[in-house]
Write a protein that holds these residues in place. Sequence first.
Motif: not given
Length: 287
Positions: A135-148, A213-216, A222-228
């Motif tokens: 999620x980035x350096x400001x959210x290094x511990x943010x828990x989410x699942x990536x889309x397989x 997994x959201x725009x936040x 953000x890159x996932x939802x912008x592209x897809x």
Amino acid sequence: MAATHGGYYLPHGSHWPITGSIALFILAVGTASYFQGAGWGPWAMLLGFAILIFMMFGWLGTVISESVAGAYNEQVDRSFRWGMSWFIFSEVMFFAAFFGALYYARVLSVPWLGGVDVETNKLLWDGLSLNWPTAGPGHADFEFEYMPAWPIPTINTILLLTSGVTITIAHHALKAADREKLVKWMWATVGLGATFLMFQAYEFYEAWHHMNLTMHTGVYGSTFFMLTGFHGFHVTIGTIMLIVITLRCMKGHFTPENHFGFEGVAWYWHFVDVVWLGLFIFVYVLI
């Protein structure tokens, strides 16, 4: 009235360009006002969008009527082809910008910041540990699942690749003047496009509600939802175009010798297929 002088087509006077300009102006003002919290903003957006849809139906209807009436010559056909070519090129550049953002974040920024490159890590964010997807350096511990890549993205890849085959079969049927085969394969292409969109809507629902997994979700979200998301928007527009062209095929608007309206949509649909292949590889597979 429209006329042809010296082989060059001169269109008649039309109110549709100014109608479209007014629609876009109202839509832009309404959108900006909505973002500023104005209560009338959404209504202005709705009005602008409604006028825009009215303009598109009217203007494209005029173009179709002129084409069917035989008002266009070879020079107009070349103009249409060049126009569609440059439009698709602009779309290629549009997606190239987002692919570039993904590349920069994944291949350059994360290694620089996250400890893979020791020197830049020490200089930019000492002690930070970061690996993609993140999620980035400001959210290094943010828990989410990536889309397989499996199952939905793989299924959607099969659907889009199959739709590229079906529209090609339809094109050959058109050139062979086989309208029954043409219409059948065009509706098959429409069905495949619509099915793709349904699967992608389900994928977004799962990502948003069950995978966090959201725009936040920082740079990955953000890159996932912008592209897809933008690709899904293009598939939606393409599916609408396919429906219109299929209805025109049913009405007999195209001939084996004169059918650029069909070809332009086919070009666009193949472009959508190619972009999806890039998305499937770089967003889902090479995670």
